[in-house]
Write a protein that holds these residues in place. Structure first.
Motif, PDB file in Angstrom:
ATOM      1  N   LEU A  50       1.365  -7.230   3.219  1.00  0.00           N
ATOM      2  CA  LEU A  50       0.716  -8.595   3.895  1.00  0.00           C
ATOM      3  C   LEU A  50       0.801  -8.472   5.517  1.00  0.00           C
ATOM      4  O   LEU A  50       1.853  -8.301   6.107  1.00  0.00           O
ATOM      5  CB  LEU A  50       1.744  -9.547   3.516  1.00  0.00           C
ATOM      6  N   LEU A  51      -0.526  -8.667   5.916  1.00  0.00           N
ATOM      7  CA  LEU A  51      -0.555  -8.309   7.305  1.00  0.00           C
ATOM      8  C   LEU A  51      -0.660  -9.979   7.921  1.00  0.00           C
ATOM      9  O   LEU A  51      -1.636 -10.632   7.716  1.00  0.00           O
ATOM     10  CB  LEU A  51      -1.774  -7.588   7.635  1.00  0.00           C
ATOM     11  N   PHE A  52       0.033 -10.307   8.670  1.00  0.00           N
ATOM     12  CA  PHE A  52       0.153 -11.696   9.540  1.00  0.00           C
ATOM     13  C   PHE A  52       0.111 -11.532  10.886  1.00  0.00           C
ATOM     14  O   PHE A  52      -0.595 -12.365  11.515  1.00  0.00           O
ATOM     15  CB  PHE A  52       1.710 -12.304   8.896  1.00  0.00           C
ATOM     16  N   GLY A  53       1.093 -10.765  11.717  1.00  0.00           N
ATOM     17  CA  GLY A  53       1.030 -10.618  13.060  1.00  0.00           C
ATOM     18  C   GLY A  53      -0.373 -10.170  13.553  1.00  0.00           C
ATOM     19  O   GLY A  53      -0.937  -9.201  12.990  1.00  0.00           O
ATOM     20  N   LEU A  54      -0.530 -10.735  14.776  1.00  0.00           N
ATOM     21  CA  LEU A  54      -1.868 -10.439  15.345  1.00  0.00           C
ATOM     22  C   LEU A  54      -1.804  -9.643  16.470  1.00  0.00           C
ATOM     23  O   LEU A  54      -0.876  -9.661  17.397  1.00  0.00           O
ATOM     24  CB  LEU A  54      -2.506 -11.727  15.734  1.00  0.00           C
ATOM     25  N   PRO A  55      -2.163  -8.475  16.297  1.00  0.00           N
ATOM     26  CA  PRO A  55      -2.189  -7.329  17.492  1.00  0.00           C
ATOM     27  C   PRO A  55      -3.158  -7.884  18.856  1.00  0.00           C
ATOM     28  O   PRO A  55      -3.877  -8.575  18.615  1.00  0.00           O
ATOM     29  CB  PRO A  55      -2.663  -5.991  16.995  1.00  0.00           C
ATOM     30  N   GLY A  56      -2.489  -7.635  20.008  1.00  0.00           N
ATOM     31  CA  GLY A  56      -3.231  -8.083  21.204  1.00  0.00           C
ATOM     32  C   GLY A  56      -4.435  -7.228  21.412  1.00  0.00           C
ATOM     33  O   GLY A  56      -5.500  -7.691  22.051  1.00  0.00           O
ATOM     34  N   ALA A  57      -4.523  -6.179  20.636  1.00  0.00           N
ATOM     35  CA  ALA A  57      -5.781  -5.332  20.708  1.00  0.00           C
ATOM     36  C   ALA A  57      -5.983  -4.467  19.656  1.00  0.00           C
ATOM     37  O   ALA A  57      -5.041  -4.307  18.700  1.00  0.00           O
ATOM     38  CB  ALA A  57      -5.921  -4.292  22.005  1.00  0.00           C
ATOM     39  N   PRO A  58      -7.371  -3.849  19.500  1.00  0.00           N
ATOM     40  CA  PRO A  58      -7.578  -3.280  18.181  1.00  0.00           C
ATOM     41  C   PRO A  58      -6.538  -2.086  18.129  1.00  0.00           C
ATOM     42  O   PRO A  58      -6.012  -1.506  19.045  1.00  0.00           O
ATOM     43  CB  PRO A  58      -9.049  -2.488  18.276  1.00  0.00           C
ATOM     44  N   ILE A  59      -5.822  -1.737  16.894  1.00  0.00           N
ATOM     45  CA  ILE A  59      -4.859  -0.632  16.687  1.00  0.00           C
ATOM     46  C   ILE A  59      -5.298   0.347  15.490  1.00  0.00           C
ATOM     47  O   ILE A  59      -6.191   0.216  14.784  1.00  0.00           O
ATOM     48  CB  ILE A  59      -3.602  -1.166  16.358  1.00  0.00           C
ATOM     49  N   SER A  60      -4.703   1.544  15.499  1.00  0.00           N
ATOM     50  CA  SER A  60      -5.109   2.657  14.609  1.00  0.00           C
ATOM     51  C   SER A  60      -4.437   2.303  13.280  1.00  0.00           C
ATOM     52  O   SER A  60      -3.176   1.841  13.246  1.00  0.00           O
ATOM     53  CB  SER A  60      -4.782   3.909  15.018  1.00  0.00           C
ATOM     54  N   VAL A  61      -4.883   2.627  12.204  1.00  0.00           N
ATOM     55  CA  VAL A  61      -4.346   2.428  10.726  1.00  0.00           C
ATOM     56  C   VAL A  61      -4.715   3.766   9.871  1.00  0.00           C
ATOM     57  O   VAL A  61      -5.532   4.545  10.111  1.00  0.00           O
ATOM     58  CB  VAL A  61      -4.900   1.331  10.113  1.00  0.00           C
ATOM     59  N   ASP A  62      -3.303   4.144   9.404  1.00  0.00           N
ATOM     60  CA  ASP A  62      -3.357   5.515   8.786  1.00  0.00           C
ATOM     61  C   ASP A  62      -3.915   5.117   7.241  1.00  0.00           C
ATOM     62  O   ASP A  62      -3.285   5.201   6.251  1.00  0.00           O
ATOM     63  CB  ASP A  62      -2.023   5.801   8.470  1.00  0.00           C
ATOM     64  N   ILE A  63      -5.336   5.221   7.264  1.00  0.00           N
ATOM     65  CA  ILE A  63      -6.051   4.952   6.170  1.00  0.00           C
ATOM     66  C   ILE A  63      -5.743   5.720   5.122  1.00  0.00           C
ATOM     67  O   ILE A  63      -6.119   5.608   3.894  1.00  0.00           O
ATOM     68  CB  ILE A  63      -7.665   4.517   6.518  1.00  0.00           C
ATOM     69  N   GLN A  64      -5.778   7.126   5.389  1.00  0.00           N
ATOM     70  CA  GLN A  64      -5.633   7.974   4.487  1.00  0.00           C
ATOM     71  C   GLN A  64      -4.467   8.037   3.577  1.00  0.00           C
ATOM     72  O   GLN A  64      -4.517   8.095   2.239  1.00  0.00           O
ATOM     73  CB  GLN A  64      -5.400   9.378   4.936  1.00  0.00           C
ATOM     74  N   THR A  65      -3.332   7.489   4.174  1.00  0.00           N
ATOM     75  CA  THR A  65      -1.928   7.036   3.309  1.00  0.00           C
ATOM     76  C   THR A  65      -2.325   5.914   2.721  1.00  0.00           C
ATOM     77  O   THR A  65      -1.669   5.810   1.405  1.00  0.00           O
ATOM     78  CB  THR A  65      -0.887   6.900   4.312  1.00  0.00           C
ATOM     79  N   VAL A  66      -2.911   5.141   3.220  1.00  0.00           N
ATOM     80  CA  VAL A  66      -3.326   3.757   2.361  1.00  0.00           C
ATOM     81  C   VAL A  66      -4.075   4.135   1.103  1.00  0.00           C
ATOM     82  O   VAL A  66      -3.624   3.539  -0.100  1.00  0.00           O
ATOM     83  CB  VAL A  66      -4.009   2.747   3.180  1.00  0.00           C
ATOM     84  N   VAL A  67      -4.916   4.783   1.218  1.00  0.00           N
ATOM     85  CA  VAL A  67      -5.850   5.187   0.028  1.00  0.00           C
ATOM     86  C   VAL A  67      -5.117   6.182  -0.858  1.00  0.00           C
ATOM     87  O   VAL A  67      -5.127   5.816  -1.997  1.00  0.00           O
ATOM     88  CB  VAL A  67      -6.996   5.897   0.529  1.00  0.00           C
TER      89      VAL A  67
END
Length: 348
Positions: free
Chosen positions: A259-276
């Motif tokens: 669950l994503l709740f906290g808001l980053p101050g700027a765009p951030i990188s996400v490890d999509i490969q591991t998510v998938v």
């Protein structure tokens, strides 16, 4: 002119600047209620707006969206409120006519905005509010507690999005107010072992008192081990950083929920490969219009405790000092409440 006709307002006027002014109180429109503000929570979002790290309204603007008070005037078409009613304020206002609004999901309205973010907020003695944006307070809930219903309703809306089964292992990343609420809500919802991860010893200690089974201090001076990788059924990221997001992805079992709740101050990188590859379910959450009545019931019954998170009090005329204190003493503070009335204690 009688002072009772005047409204004292604190306005955000520029980069980390707040100034006061007065204006004549306006009469409510037919479907509006005038509320005398009694308690205001200082939110991290307020500070982010003032420092230019959150793109919401533009100055000059009174901020403040964590609000509770008393009804003092009503419009001629208002039927559900009477003068003297104790209320908290839902700051979210939709257009009222789109598909999202008509289905009860005004938080998805493309034209929605929030009091204190896009519209004038509650850093004032009196404010006009649509009658549908008010909720009546139980007698046992104080104004200061009720000011936190806005934050708590966002957290409860996130919990509703999760599929929680009894005994699931869950981790909350972030030891701010929302992280501490999420610990309580997870336990109430039936989660098994709940871990709270943060960087401030006093907040982590409070997390244990509020139900966390384990806490992890990430400060360099501590050597606590985080839970084993791929061990958690649920992770809630209440911190909103690239590091917290990556940690959440690593902690989750395959097929689990983040669950994503906290808001980053700027765009951030996400490890999509591991998510998938781990088939993770990523859920974003913000407002939740449907849960407001449940929040107030949970406060009244003590299923969620608010008072332990309230650490500092200021008077309304000290609002600038409250904001400065929030900016400069962030490690010492959990939640600041600004009072425009003698400090009210909840009835036993």
């Amino acid at each position: 002119m009688n002072d009772e006709t005047q409204n004292l307002i604190w306005e955000w006027t520029g980069y980390n600047e707040v100034q006061s002014r007065t204006q004549t109180r306006q009469s409510p429109d037919s479907d509006q209620v005038e509320v005398a503000i009694r308690a205001i929570g200082i939110c991290g979002t307020d500070l982010h707006i003032m420092s230019g790290h959150a793109e919401f309204g533009k100055p000059p603007l009174p901020l403040g969206h964590e609000l509770a008070g008393v009804v003092v005037r009503i419009g001629n078409a208002v039927t559900r409120w009477r003068i003297g009613d104790r209320v908290c304020i839902d700051p979210l206002i939709g257009c009222g006519t789109c598909e999202a609004c008509l289905s009860g999901n005004k938080h998805r309205c493309p034209d929605a905005g929030e009091i204190g973010l896009h519209f004038p907020g509650g850093w004032q003695q009196y404010m006009l509010v649509p009658q549908l944006n008010l909720y009546r307070l139980p007698d046992s809930v104080s104004f200061e507690e009720a000011s936190q219903a806005e934050t708590l309703h966002c957290c409860l809306g996130g919990i509703d999005k999760l599929e929680i089964r009894l005994g699931m292992d869950a981790t909350v990343i972030g030891d701010g107010p929302t992280g501490l609420y999420y610990v309580q809500l997870l336990k109430t919802a039936g989660a098994g072992r709940v871990t709270l991860i943060g960087k401030r010893a006093s907040r982590l200690e409070l997390g244990r008192l509020l139900g966390a089974d384990e806490t992890v201090n990430l400060s360099p001076s501590f050597s606590n081990d985080i839970p084993a990788m791929e061990s958690q059924d649920i992770v809630i990221d209440a911190a909103g950083t690239e590091a917290s997001l990556q940690m959440g992805i690593e902690l989750l079992k395959r097929g689990s929920q983040l669950l994503l709740f906290g808001l980053p101050g700027a765009p951030i990188s996400v490890d999509i490969q591991t998510v998938v590859m781990k088939e993770l379910k990523l859920l974003g959450t913000t407002n939740a219009p449907h849960v407001w009545p449940r929040v107030l019931k949970m406060m009244a019954t003590g299923n969620v405790k608010v008072k332990p998170l309230i650490t500092h009090h200021f008077r309304f005329e000290q609002l600038v000092e409250a904001v400065e204190f929030a900016c400069n003493q962030s490690d010492e503070i959990i939640k600041i409440i600004v009072h425009n009335d003698p400090i009210e204690e909840a009835k036993p």
